[in-house]
Design a protein around this motif. Structure first.
Motif, short mmCIF file in Angstrom:
data_model
loop_
_atom_site.label_atom_id
_atom_site.label_comp_id
_atom_site.label_asym_id
_atom_site.label_seq_id
_atom_site.Cartn_x
_atom_site.Cartn_y
_atom_site.Cartn_z
N GLY A 77 -10.25 -5.82 7.85
CA GLY A 77 -8.88 -5.98 7.26
C GLY A 77 -8.02 -6.79 8.32
N SER A 78 -7.05 -7.17 7.84
CA SER A 78 -6.03 -8.14 8.85
C SER A 78 -5.05 -7.20 9.38
N PHE A 227 1.29 0.09 -5.93
CA PHE A 227 0.80 0.82 -4.99
C PHE A 227 0.03 0.65 -3.99
N THR A 228 0.49 -0.17 -2.93
CA THR A 228 -0.29 -0.95 -2.04
C THR A 228 -0.42 -0.44 -0.57
N MET A 229 0.51 0.64 -0.21
CA MET A 229 0.50 0.89 1.30
C MET A 229 0.69 2.55 1.58
N ILE A 230 0.17 2.91 2.38
CA ILE A 230 0.59 4.28 2.75
C ILE A 230 1.04 4.07 4.33
N HIS A 231 2.04 4.80 4.74
CA HIS A 231 2.93 4.60 5.93
C HIS A 231 3.35 6.07 6.62
N PHE A 232 2.93 6.07 7.96
CA PHE A 232 3.48 7.03 8.61
C PHE A 232 3.99 6.61 9.97
N HIS A 233 4.88 7.26 10.58
CA HIS A 233 5.47 7.06 11.98
C HIS A 233 5.75 8.24 12.71
N ILE A 234 4.76 8.60 13.85
CA ILE A 234 4.88 10.04 14.39
C ILE A 234 6.03 10.19 15.41
N GLU A 257 -9.36 8.97 0.42
CA GLU A 257 -9.16 9.67 -0.75
C GLU A 257 -8.59 9.14 -1.84
N LEU A 258 -7.34 8.55 -1.59
CA LEU A 258 -6.45 7.87 -2.61
C LEU A 258 -7.31 6.74 -3.17
N LYS A 259 -8.15 5.96 -2.33
CA LYS A 259 -8.93 4.94 -2.97
C LYS A 259 -9.95 5.53 -3.80
N SER A 264 -6.60 1.62 -6.76
CA SER A 264 -7.24 0.43 -6.51
C SER A 264 -6.50 -0.56 -5.78
N ALA A 265 -5.48 -0.60 -6.20
CA ALA A 265 -4.51 -1.77 -5.30
C ALA A 265 -4.28 -1.34 -3.93
N LEU A 266 -4.28 -0.46 -3.52
CA LEU A 266 -4.30 0.22 -2.15
C LEU A 266 -4.87 -0.49 -1.30
N LYS A 267 -4.16 -1.35 -0.43
CA LYS A 267 -4.90 -2.18 0.83
C LYS A 267 -4.36 -2.11 2.10
N ASN A 268 -3.12 -1.48 2.27
CA ASN A 268 -2.62 -1.47 3.50
C ASN A 268 -2.30 -0.17 4.22
N ILE A 269 -2.59 -0.12 5.45
CA ILE A 269 -2.11 1.38 6.08
C ILE A 269 -1.11 1.01 7.33
#
Ligand SMILES: *Cc1c(COP(=O)(O)O)cnc(C)c1O
Length: 609
Positions: A77-78, A227-234, A257-259, A264-269
């Motif tokens: 990934g990038s 829906f392309t991204m999941i996000h967290f910030h600790i 899991e979501l993939k 299928s469009a999910l590509k970013n964390i």
């Protein structure tokens, strides 16, 4: 605190040369030289100096380290980064971020409507914008407009209600639909002072049940392809890397899991921010336990490991580090206005023809103290002052005797500290604490170091000059607000020693470092002390250039800014002056002239010497 810990906190951005703090870059100008050239233009009060090359350095470091980690791990990934505007939204900082970040396609993160408009207006088409924080329909619509304009925008939902509104706007408007991200609520938590962003009781994010519900809603509304991204910030200023690793594994598995479940469009964390900055001045303090290299390597390695285990393609990695990018680029410079124990100057001694015997003895001790006898004389002096204060309490000596005794003892202690060679360390430290010098600085802690006031966050501080001379005065710093919280007290565990300066003879300036993140955004106008005068400085091979400057508000502007009508105020003052019966016309016009000059100055104190 040797060299004020400059080799610990400054990341080689500054160094000491010829007794002064200089920039460790190109022509290596000294901070004193820059400060004096600004003050030569009749600028008084605190000064913020910004160095865009230090922003460039951090952006470069971030991309280089992640780039290396991606290469070393054969990651597919990038890497992408956005700057969270809440950390510093001020124009000269943001412009530097945008221009220095261009070659990396560095993006912006917005957490409010105003920040979103700022992000939309400052981003070039194609660079990333992420939107976090609580949103109403209007803010969501703004994100759609941003997508319509052509921005690569991702709107991260913090709850199911927001998703419902997104679906509503998508169905009602004909606007282009932005990318959608989901903030996940992790079981793992951060560990810093600011670690309230992660964890089960966190303010933000969707639980696993809600995430499943969200994907169902997205699918139903035909929005799963957005829906392309999941996000967290600790949390900010992550001290320990272990919780981050836990969070990465947890979030990585949610992503995988979501993939697998069909997103299928999910590509970013998006791993949020939190990269820590060194604020410590002594090596014994507890600092964060990782480098940027370890951080980037761990992130890339762990995400890869989780994805490989579930046979999922490697996602693109996003970070939102703010503090790490901008903390170092700003230095706050404060003139010292006064040293309070100058009340104890020897020239203020006023002996009588006949002095009480103990005062006479103190005089002798003061006259004869030398490196060999200083410890003994010091102890005698401390003993005498106790007796003298008792005598004063009983009415046997008068105020002049007491004043003389206090000046003498103060100076004996000072001399013995300078001569100190045999004094035991504990006693030495104790005396330092008792003999603290209060340095009055021309600044407001509430305006310029709010995290010290609110969180007791320490910021590196040191004199800009005199660094070839010994500094042995235990220092506490007082600001010029009328608030007893406006003080940075002497801390025997992390002592600050400053120079004994005669301010009638010379100026003395302190620099506070790593203040470029959050301080300005959080600063408050307590006592109506406004933002310091600020200067953006480009260092070149031959010297330096002031690229832009903004002087601190003048008094009428300050009042204007909180809703007063400056003309009304000025007219009232003029009217009262001109209708005064007690002074002549000439006196009136002279006074008016003076008033008009003073009111056009900024609100900080002007006279240093
Ligand atoms: C505040 C914040 C950041 C920035 O954190 P730093 O510690 O300054 O890197 C990043 N992401 C989110 C969601 C934030 O709220």
């Amino acid at each position: 605190m040797k060299k004020y810990g400059i080799d610990i906190w400054s990341n080689n951005n500054f160094k000491i040369k010829g007794g002064e703090v200089v920039l460790n870059y190109k022509s290596e100008p000294s901070l004193l030289e820059i400060t004096e050239s600004i003050r030569a233009e009749d600028i008084r009060g605190p000064i913020l100096l910004r160095f865009p090359h230090l922003i460039k350095k951090q952006i470069n470091n971030l991309y280089t380290c992640f780039g290396n980690a991606i290469k070393d791990n054969n990651y597919e990934g990038s890497f992408n980064a956005v700057f969270p505007l809440k950390v510093n939204q001020f124009p000269s900082t943001l412009d530097a971020i945008v221009s220095e970040g261009k070659e990396f396609n560095y993006g912006l993160e917005a957490g409010s409507k105003a920040e979103l408009i700022l992000a939309m207006s400052k981003s070039s088409i194609g660079s990333n914008i992420t939107v976090n924080g609580f949103k109403d329909k209007e803010m969501i619509t703004l994100s759609f407009i941003s997508a319509q304009i052509g921005h690569n925008i991702t709107i991260t939902i913090e709850g199911l209600g927001e998703l419902e509104t997104i679906i509503e706007v998508a169905q009602e408007s004909k606007l282009k639909i932005p990318n959608i991200g989901i903030r996940v609520r992790l079981h793992s938590t951060g560990s810093g002072t600011w670690a309230k962003s992660g964890g089960m009781d966190a303010k933000f994010g969707l639980t696993s049940t809600e995430i499943l519900e969200a994907t169902r809603l997205l699918k139903e509304a035909n929005l799963l392809e957005n829906f392309t991204m999941i996000h967290f910030h600790i949390g900010s200023q992550i001290g320990d890397i272990a919780p981050l690793k836990k969070a990465l594994r947890e979030a990585g598995n949610i992503y995988a899991e979501l993939k697998v479940l069909g997103s299928s469009a999910l590509k970013n964390i998006n791993i949020g921010g939190g990269l820590a900055v060194k604020y410590d001045q002594d090596s014994s303090s507890k600092m964060h336990n990782y480098s940027i290299e370890e951080f980037s390597n761990s992130v890339v390695f762990l995400i890869k490991e989780v994805m490989n285990a579930k046979s999922v393609e490697h996602p693109n990695i996003y970070t939102e580090s703010g503090r790490y990018i901008v903390a170092s680029h700003t230095v706050l410079i404060t003139p010292v206005l006064e040293l309070f124990s100058q009340d104890y100057q020897e020239k203020l001694l006023n002996f009588k023809q006949v002095n009480p015997p103990l005062v006479q003895e103190l005089r002798e001790l003061h006259r004869l103290i030398n490196p060999t006898n200083c410890v003994e004389y010091l102890h005698d002096a401390l003993d005498h002052i106790e007796s003298l204060l008792t005598l004063f309490g009983l009415g046997y000596i008068d105020l002049q005797d007491r004043s003389n005794a206090e000046i003498l003892v103060h100076n004996i202690i000072k001399k013995s500290l300078y001569m100190n060679s045999t004094l035991n360390i504990h006693e030495f430290e104790q005396l330092q604490v008792n003999l603290q010098e209060r340095y009055l600085i021309n600044a407001s802690i509430f305006q310029s170091l709010p995290d010290y006031w609110g969180l007791k966050q320490h910021f590196p501080v040191m004199p800009l000059h005199n660094l070839d001379k010994e500094a042995i005065r235990a220092a506490s710093l007082w600001d010029i607000t009328c608030d007893s919280d406006g003080e940075i007290g002497f801390n025997p565990d992390k002592p600050l020693y400053l120079h004994d300066i005669d301010l009638d003879e010379e100026d003395y300036f302190l620099g506070f470092f790593n203040v470029g993140a959050y301080q300005e955004a959080l600063g408050m106008e307590h006592n109506l002390f406004t933002r310091p005068s600020e200067y953006t400085i480009d260092i070149n091979d031959n010297g330096y250039e002031i690229l832009r400057s903004k002087e601190s508000k003048d008094i009428l502007e300050i009042l204007n800014a909180i809703g007063y009508d400056e003309n009304e105020i000025l007219n009232k003052l003029k009217h009262d002056l001109s209708s005064s019966d007690f002074i002549t016309e000439k006196e009136k016009s002279d006074t008016l002239l003076k008033l008009e000059t003073l009111i056009k100055q900024n609100g900080y104190l002007r006279t240093t010497n």
